[in-house]
Motif scaffolding. Structure first.
Motif, PDB file in Angstrom:
ATOM      1  N   THR A   1       1.074  -0.775  -0.074  1.00 32.88           N
ATOM      2  CA  THR A   1      -0.210  -0.158  -0.470  1.00 32.88           C
ATOM      3  C   THR A   1       0.769   1.660   0.071  1.00 32.88           C
ATOM      4  OG1 THR A   1      -1.771  -1.413   1.292  1.00 32.88           O
ATOM      5  CG2 THR A   1      -1.456   1.021   1.712  1.00 32.88           C
ATOM      6  N   ASN A   2       0.794   1.572  -0.819  1.00 29.34           N
ATOM      7  CA  ASN A   2       1.727   2.978  -1.408  1.00 29.34           C
ATOM      8  C   ASN A   2       0.941   4.294  -1.099  1.00 29.34           C
ATOM      9  OD1 ASN A   2       3.904   1.792  -2.613  1.00 29.34           O
ATOM     10  ND2 ASN A   2       2.783   1.864  -4.131  1.00 29.34           N
ATOM     11  N   ILE A   3       1.374   5.078  -0.062  1.00 27.80           N
ATOM     12  CA  ILE A   3       0.902   6.294   0.670  1.00 27.80           C
ATOM     13  C   ILE A   3       2.017   7.680  -0.132  1.00 27.80           C
ATOM     14  CG2 ILE A   3       0.313   7.980   2.396  1.00 27.80           C
ATOM     15  CD1 ILE A   3       0.195   5.110   4.211  1.00 27.80           C
ATOM     16  N   GLN A   4       1.501   8.332  -1.042  1.00 28.98           N
ATOM     17  CA  GLN A   4       1.837   9.077  -1.859  1.00 28.98           C
ATOM     18  C   GLN A   4       1.550  10.457  -1.920  1.00 28.98           C
ATOM     19  OE1 GLN A   4       2.379   5.457  -4.759  1.00 28.98           O
ATOM     20  NE2 GLN A   4       0.962   7.310  -5.308  1.00 28.98           N
TER      21      GLN A   4
ATOM     22  N   VAL B   1       4.224  -2.669   3.351  1.00 30.97           N
ATOM     23  CA  VAL B   1       4.398  -3.895   2.457  1.00 30.97           C
ATOM     24  C   VAL B   1       4.155  -5.276   3.479  1.00 30.97           C
ATOM     25  CG1 VAL B   1       6.034  -5.497   1.549  1.00 30.97           C
ATOM     26  CG2 VAL B   1       6.575  -3.119   1.822  1.00 30.97           C
ATOM     27  N   ASN B   2       3.408  -5.890   2.536  1.00 27.32           N
ATOM     28  CA  ASN B   2       3.253  -7.245   3.586  1.00 27.32           C
ATOM     29  C   ASN B   2       3.366  -8.266   2.631  1.00 27.32           C
ATOM     30  OD1 ASN B   2       0.956  -9.264   3.952  1.00 27.32           O
ATOM     31  ND2 ASN B   2       1.684  -9.278   6.324  1.00 27.32           N
ATOM     32  N   TYR B   3       3.994  -9.119   2.839  1.00 27.33           N
ATOM     33  CA  TYR B   3       4.532 -10.425   1.779  1.00 27.33           C
ATOM     34  C   TYR B   3       4.759 -12.184   2.312  1.00 27.33           C
ATOM     35  CZ  TYR B   3       9.673 -10.782   2.867  1.00 27.33           C
ATOM     36  OH  TYR B   3      10.557 -11.246   3.570  1.00 27.33           O
TER      37      TYR B   3
ATOM     38  N   ASP C   1       4.595 -13.209 -10.963  1.00 23.22           N
ATOM     39  CA  ASP C   1       3.657 -13.094 -12.574  1.00 23.22           C
ATOM     40  C   ASP C   1       3.031 -12.223 -13.174  1.00 23.22           C
ATOM     41  OD1 ASP C   1       4.954 -15.601 -13.059  1.00 23.22           O
ATOM     42  OD2 ASP C   1       3.258 -16.740 -11.932  1.00 23.22           O
ATOM     43  N   HIS C   2       1.819 -11.778 -11.775  1.00 23.95           N
ATOM     44  CA  HIS C   2       0.635 -10.434 -12.141  1.00 23.95           C
ATOM     45  C   HIS C   2       0.371 -10.311 -10.950  1.00 23.95           C
ATOM     46  CE1 HIS C   2      -1.990 -14.522 -11.336  1.00 23.95           C
ATOM     47  NE2 HIS C   2      -2.496 -14.000 -10.716  1.00 23.95           N
ATOM     48  N   GLY C   3      -0.664  -9.296 -10.828  1.00 21.27           N
ATOM     49  CA  GLY C   3      -0.923  -8.534  -9.894  1.00 21.27           C
ATOM     50  C   GLY C   3      -2.676  -7.972  -9.916  1.00 21.27           C
ATOM     51  N   ILE C   4      -2.490  -6.536  -8.683  1.00 24.42           N
ATOM     52  CA  ILE C   4      -3.803  -5.977  -8.793  1.00 24.42           C
ATOM     53  C   ILE C   4      -3.743  -4.674  -8.348  1.00 24.42           C
ATOM     54  CG2 ILE C   4      -6.032  -7.969  -9.565  1.00 24.42           C
ATOM     55  CD1 ILE C   4      -6.852  -7.311  -6.685  1.00 24.42           C
ATOM     56  N   ARG C   5      -4.158  -4.092  -9.234  1.00 20.59           N
ATOM     57  CA  ARG C   5      -4.115  -2.606  -8.248  1.00 20.59           C
ATOM     58  C   ARG C   5      -5.560  -1.958  -7.953  1.00 20.59           C
ATOM     59  NH1 ARG C   5      -0.328   1.660 -11.193  1.00 20.59           N
ATOM     60  NH2 ARG C   5       1.184   0.706  -9.694  1.00 20.59           N
ATOM     61  N   ALA C   6      -5.977  -1.102  -6.649  1.00 20.97           N
ATOM     62  CA  ALA C   6      -6.860  -0.352  -6.320  1.00 20.97           C
ATOM     63  C   ALA C   6      -6.157   0.892  -5.542  1.00 20.97           C
ATOM     64  CB  ALA C   6      -8.111  -1.095  -5.818  1.00 20.97           C
ATOM     65  N   ALA C   7      -7.183   1.747  -6.380  1.00 25.29           N
ATOM     66  CA  ALA C   7      -6.304   3.294  -5.467  1.00 25.29           C
ATOM     67  C   ALA C   7      -7.747   4.388  -5.582  1.00 25.29           C
ATOM     68  CB  ALA C   7      -5.165   4.000  -6.550  1.00 25.29           C
ATOM     69  N   ALA C   8      -7.260   5.529  -4.615  1.00 26.83           N
ATOM     70  CA  ALA C   8      -8.369   5.939  -3.963  1.00 26.83           C
ATOM     71  C   ALA C   8      -7.634   7.432  -4.330  1.00 26.83           C
ATOM     72  CB  ALA C   8      -9.358   5.543  -2.841  1.00 26.83           C
ATOM     73  N   THR C   9      -7.545   8.802  -4.909  1.00 27.78           N
ATOM     74  CA  THR C   9      -6.767   9.775  -5.093  1.00 27.78           C
ATOM     75  C   THR C   9      -7.950  10.956  -4.715  1.00 27.78           C
ATOM     76  OG1 THR C   9      -5.567   9.040  -6.548  1.00 27.78           O
ATOM     77  CG2 THR C   9      -5.760  11.252  -6.561  1.00 27.78           C
ATOM     78  N   PHE C  10      -7.013  11.277  -3.765  1.00 27.79           N
ATOM     79  CA  PHE C  10      -8.272  13.082  -2.551  1.00 27.79           C
ATOM     80  C   PHE C  10      -6.858  13.753  -3.216  1.00 27.79           C
ATOM     81  CE2 PHE C  10      -8.423   9.030  -0.347  1.00 27.79           C
ATOM     82  CZ  PHE C  10     -10.073   9.210   0.517  1.00 27.79           C
ATOM     83  N   LEU C  11      -8.760  14.789  -4.071  1.00 26.77           N
ATOM     84  CA  LEU C  11      -8.022  15.925  -4.428  1.00 26.77           C
ATOM     85  C   LEU C  11      -8.031  17.736  -3.117  1.00 26.77           C
ATOM     86  CD1 LEU C  11      -8.686  15.318  -7.657  1.00 26.77           C
ATOM     87  CD2 LEU C  11      -7.381  14.165  -6.941  1.00 26.77           C
ATOM     88  N   PHE C  12      -7.215  18.004  -3.813  1.00 21.35           N
ATOM     89  CA  PHE C  12      -7.284  19.681  -2.875  1.00 21.35           C
ATOM     90  C   PHE C  12      -7.074  20.402  -3.993  1.00 21.35           C
ATOM     91  CE2 PHE C  12      -5.964  15.657  -0.038  1.00 21.35           C
ATOM     92  CZ  PHE C  12      -7.257  16.122   0.547  1.00 21.35           C
ATOM     93  N   PRO C  13      -8.009  20.840  -4.804  1.00 19.15           N
ATOM     94  CA  PRO C  13      -7.686  21.867  -5.439  1.00 19.15           C
ATOM     95  C   PRO C  13      -7.230  23.692  -5.021  1.00 19.15           C
ATOM     96  CG  PRO C  13     -10.056  20.654  -6.152  1.00 19.15           C
ATOM     97  CD  PRO C  13      -8.943  20.227  -4.882  1.00 19.15           C
ATOM     98  N   LYS C  14      -5.951  24.041  -5.545  1.00 18.44           N
ATOM     99  CA  LYS C  14      -6.040  25.265  -4.899  1.00 18.44           C
ATOM    100  C   LYS C  14      -7.350  26.827  -4.811  1.00 18.44           C
ATOM    101  CE  LYS C  14      -1.273  26.284  -4.558  1.00 18.44           C
ATOM    102  NZ  LYS C  14      -0.736  25.907  -5.199  1.00 18.44           N
TER     103      LYS C  14
END
Length: 267
Positions: free
Chosen positions: A65-68, A90-92, A254-267
């Protein structure tokens, strides 16, 4: 864990949520366009979950899980410094016999791009600067144990709903634990996306990494669909995707999946 491990992300979040910050209205079309531009003049906090399968001899799973947080620092009326932070959690599972897996915080990648606010006369958008890998991992298995740094750059163009370009960085270690392997890593991310009039984005990219110590590329292809919506007055982009690894160095999934949510703060 020493608080210094969390300083990069704490500093980023402090700037993302400054005291008295007030949202301004901005069209969803403009926000959708900015979301495809990594050096856009836009504060955002993506939280990205990745699951990979088929890791190592045990065909193990891995969750990252990347916090970006991303935020622009205005230099003058024409230019920004864009700060981009990636803090992985990370968890593996057990990758091979004798390995019990691990969970915790990985190394933090902090990048700063010098970037003009407006595209060039021929429509190109660019940014250039420095990337620093900070050894914030709380377990040896989850990080390099090294401080590393090097150049980073991005070049892209946006027209008629399309965005295409590439991001690159190179890291060499310069300090850290003497017994750990030297870091010699190149990251290359070409990307292509198309955003519809309903703010749906279809994208493909390759988040490829070259390890100079073993002379091998790891090349995953990501196929993603994103939708920009408003929850109350807050714009949020949701994303799902599938990843296929097209090279097979030692212990590559071999392969993977991704799910993300991007919270926006327009200036």
């Amino acid at each position: 864990m020493p608080i210094i491990r969390f300083l990069p992300v704490l500093m980023s979040l402090a700037l993302v949520f400054p005291p008295g910050y007030v949202l301004a209205e901005e069209s969803q079309a403009e926000l959708a366009k900015k979301l495809n531009n990594p050096v856009a003049n836009l504060i955002s906090v993506p939280i990205q979950y990745n699951h990979d399968s088929g890791l190592g001899p045990n065909n193990a799973g891995r969750n990252i899980t990347n916090i970006q947080p991303v935020f622009p620092i205005e230099l003058d009326a024409d230019t920004n410094i864009i700060s981009r932070t990636i803090l992985p959690v990370v968890n593996y599972q057990s990758v091979m016999p004798g390995d019990n897996g691990a969970s915790g915080i990985g190394d933090t990648l902090q990048s700063f791009f010098y970037s003009p606010k407006a595209p060039s006369a021929n429509g190109w958008i660019w940014g250039a600067g420095v990337a620093v890998l900070i050894p914030t991992a709380n377990k040896e298995e989850l990080g390099s144990g090294k401080w590393s740094a090097g150049p980073t750059a991005i070049l892209l163009r946006q027209q008629n709903g399309w965005t295409y370009g590439a991001l690159v960085n190179h890291l060499d270690s310069f300090a850290g634990q003497s017994g750990r392997q030297y870091v010699d890593s190149t990251y290359l991310q070409p990307f292509l996306s198309f955003t519809t009039s309903t703010h749906t984005t279809y994208a493909i990219n390759s988040e490829s990494t070259y390890d100079g110590q073993i002379n091998e590329w790891t090349v995953p292809l990501n196929f993603m669909v994103s939708q920009l919506v408003k929850i109350g007055s807050r714009p949020v982009q949701f994303q799902v995707g599938y990843r296929k690894y097209v090279t097979n160095p030692t212990d590559t999934p071999d392969h993977g999946i991704r799910a993300a949510a991007t919270f926006l703060f327009p200036k």
